[in-house]
Design a protein around this motif. Structure first.
Motif, PDB file in Angstrom:
ATOM      1  N   TRP A 146      46.694   9.651  73.930  1.00 24.10           N
ATOM      2  CA  TRP A 146      46.985   9.954  75.329  1.00 24.10           C
ATOM      3  C   TRP A 146      46.405  11.310  75.735  1.00 24.10           C
ATOM      4  O   TRP A 146      47.100  12.161  76.256  1.00 24.10           O
ATOM      5  N   TYR A 147      45.115  11.471  75.393  1.00 19.56           N
ATOM      6  CA  TYR A 147      44.340  12.649  75.802  1.00 19.56           C
ATOM      7  C   TYR A 147      44.900  13.943  75.231  1.00 19.56           C
ATOM      8  O   TYR A 147      44.749  15.011  75.841  1.00 19.56           O
ATOM      9  N   TYR A 164      33.606   9.508  77.899  1.00 18.79           N
ATOM     10  CA  TYR A 164      34.002  10.913  78.085  1.00 18.79           C
ATOM     11  C   TYR A 164      32.946  11.658  78.887  1.00 18.79           C
ATOM     12  O   TYR A 164      32.244  12.540  78.389  1.00 18.79           O
ATOM     13  N   SER A 218      44.827   4.176  59.169  1.00 20.84           N
ATOM     14  CA  SER A 218      43.691   4.873  59.769  1.00 20.84           C
ATOM     15  C   SER A 218      42.351   4.448  59.164  1.00 20.84           C
ATOM     16  O   SER A 218      42.254   4.219  57.955  1.00 20.84           O
ATOM     17  N   ARG A 219      41.331   4.355  60.012  1.00 24.93           N
ATOM     18  CA  ARG A 219      39.971   4.133  59.513  1.00 24.93           C
ATOM     19  C   ARG A 219      39.210   5.453  59.490  1.00 24.93           C
ATOM     20  O   ARG A 219      38.444   5.736  58.586  1.00 24.93           O
ATOM     21  N   ALA A 220      39.394   6.259  60.533  1.00 24.48           N
ATOM     22  CA  ALA A 220      38.583   7.461  60.689  1.00 24.48           C
ATOM     23  C   ALA A 220      39.208   8.680  60.014  1.00 24.48           C
ATOM     24  O   ALA A 220      38.592   9.322  59.162  1.00 24.48           O
ATOM     25  N   ASN A 221      40.449   8.984  60.394  1.00 25.43           N
ATOM     26  CA  ASN A 221      41.055  10.221  59.864  1.00 25.43           C
ATOM     27  C   ASN A 221      41.257  10.186  58.362  1.00 25.43           C
ATOM     28  O   ASN A 221      41.162  11.211  57.695  1.00 25.43           O
ATOM     29  N   GLY A 249      39.304   6.674  70.314  1.00 26.07           N
ATOM     30  CA  GLY A 249      38.986   5.249  70.380  1.00 26.07           C
ATOM     31  C   GLY A 249      37.839   5.038  71.363  1.00 26.07           C
ATOM     32  O   GLY A 249      36.921   4.251  71.129  1.00 26.07           O
ATOM     33  N   GLY A 250      37.883   5.756  72.466  1.00 19.06           N
ATOM     34  CA  GLY A 250      36.858   5.613  73.503  1.00 19.06           C
ATOM     35  C   GLY A 250      35.490   6.062  73.019  1.00 19.06           C
ATOM     36  O   GLY A 250      35.393   6.999  72.226  1.00 19.06           O
ATOM     37  N   HIS A 292      48.560  12.692  61.585  1.00 15.94           N
ATOM     38  CA  HIS A 292      48.316  11.276  61.914  1.00 15.94           C
ATOM     39  C   HIS A 292      49.608  10.526  61.579  1.00 15.94           C
ATOM     40  O   HIS A 292      50.034  10.534  60.418  1.00 15.94           O
ATOM     41  N   THR A 307      39.410  12.451  66.592  1.00 14.14           N
ATOM     42  CA  THR A 307      38.745  11.154  66.676  1.00 14.14           C
ATOM     43  C   THR A 307      39.265  10.453  67.931  1.00 14.14           C
ATOM     44  O   THR A 307      40.430  10.608  68.301  1.00 14.14           O
ATOM     45  N   PHE A 343      43.041  11.355  68.771  1.00 10.15           N
ATOM     46  CA  PHE A 343      43.342  11.670  70.172  1.00 10.15           C
ATOM     47  C   PHE A 343      44.304  10.605  70.701  1.00 10.15           C
ATOM     48  O   PHE A 343      43.996   9.419  70.720  1.00 10.15           O
ATOM     49  N   ARG A 396      37.191   3.340  66.392  1.00  7.76           N
ATOM     50  CA  ARG A 396      37.672   2.001  66.016  1.00  7.76           C
ATOM     51  C   ARG A 396      36.545   0.996  65.877  1.00  7.76           C
ATOM     52  O   ARG A 396      36.723  -0.060  65.275  1.00  7.76           O
TER      53      ARG A 396
END
Ligand SMILES: Cc1cc2nc3c(=O)[nH]c(=O)nc-3n(C[C@H](O)[C@H](O)[C@H](O)COP(=O)(O)O)c2cc1C
Length: 187
Positions: free
Chosen positions: A75-76, A121, A22-25, A115-116, A16, A113, A73, A159
């Protein structure tokens, strides 16, 4: 006489570029702390200048049974340093190709993780493809290297999830890691 068995050794490789924001990782990473048989490896902390120590990385990979990747994640795909790590370390003659059997039989477990939200997906969502489809290059990497592909752990909508929801994800992630190292292998 039966062969001696031991718990699996898991190498958690995390990338990361701004863990402090970061919030998630950051929660997933914290949840992986203190687990026996889990070695944690923060790529951006170790290689802030992108100068990867290839022989040390190869040694780490060889010494573990399960290679777990954790990343947001972008740019995919995975963040740039993790791609650099793959490009420099997962070499012909080591990971694949003639004589490249060092990772064969190990497990590859991906945690990421996004954002979308989950709904994005999907064939009808704005990202048009499922995570399973986006992660195919990694699934194929595992196959090429003779590794076992483990069902990924994906946290969507990272997010917008509440702190409580993210903490619950982190505890589920810890449970996945615990389950993986609990798998015995011949010693
Ligand atoms: C450069 C960049 C690219 C991103 N690309 C994607 C993407 O392709 N798909 C997606 O769902 N989210 C994308 N995001 C959002 C991140 O995946 C999301 O913010 C991250 O997973 C949240 O985790 P964190 O709180 O640990 O940073 C991107 C974010 C950045 C900064």
């Amino acid at each position: 006489m039966s062969e001696a068995a031991r718990d699996s050794r898991l190498l958690l490789v995390m990338a990361h570029p701004a863990l402090e924001k970061s919030r998630a990782n950051t929660r997933l990473w914290a949840a992986s702390e203190g687990l026996a048989a889990v070695t944690r490896h923060d790529l951006y902390e170790t290689y802030p200048d992108f100068v990867v120590d290839v022989s040390s990385e190869k040694k780490k990979l060889v010494e573990h049974d399960i290679i777990a990747l954790q990343f947001p994640f972008y740019w995919y795909a995975m963040p740039a340093l993790m791609k650099e790590w793959f490009d420099l370390v997962w070499l012909h003659g080591f990971a694949y190709g003639k004589g490249g059997t060092k990772l064969a039989g190990k497990t590859l477990f991906v945690t990421c993780t996004t954002g979308g939200p989950t709904s994005a997906y999907h064939a009808l969502g704005y990202n048009r493809f499922t995570m399973e489809e986006f992660l195919r290059p990694l699934e194929q990497t595992a196959d090429l290297c003779g590794m076992v592909w483990e069902t990924p752990y994906v946290v969507h909508g990272a997010r917008i999830k509440s702190p409580e929801a993210l903490e619950a994800e982190a505890q589920r992630f810890r449970a996945r890691l615990t389950g993986l190292v609990g798998r015995t292998v011949a010693s």
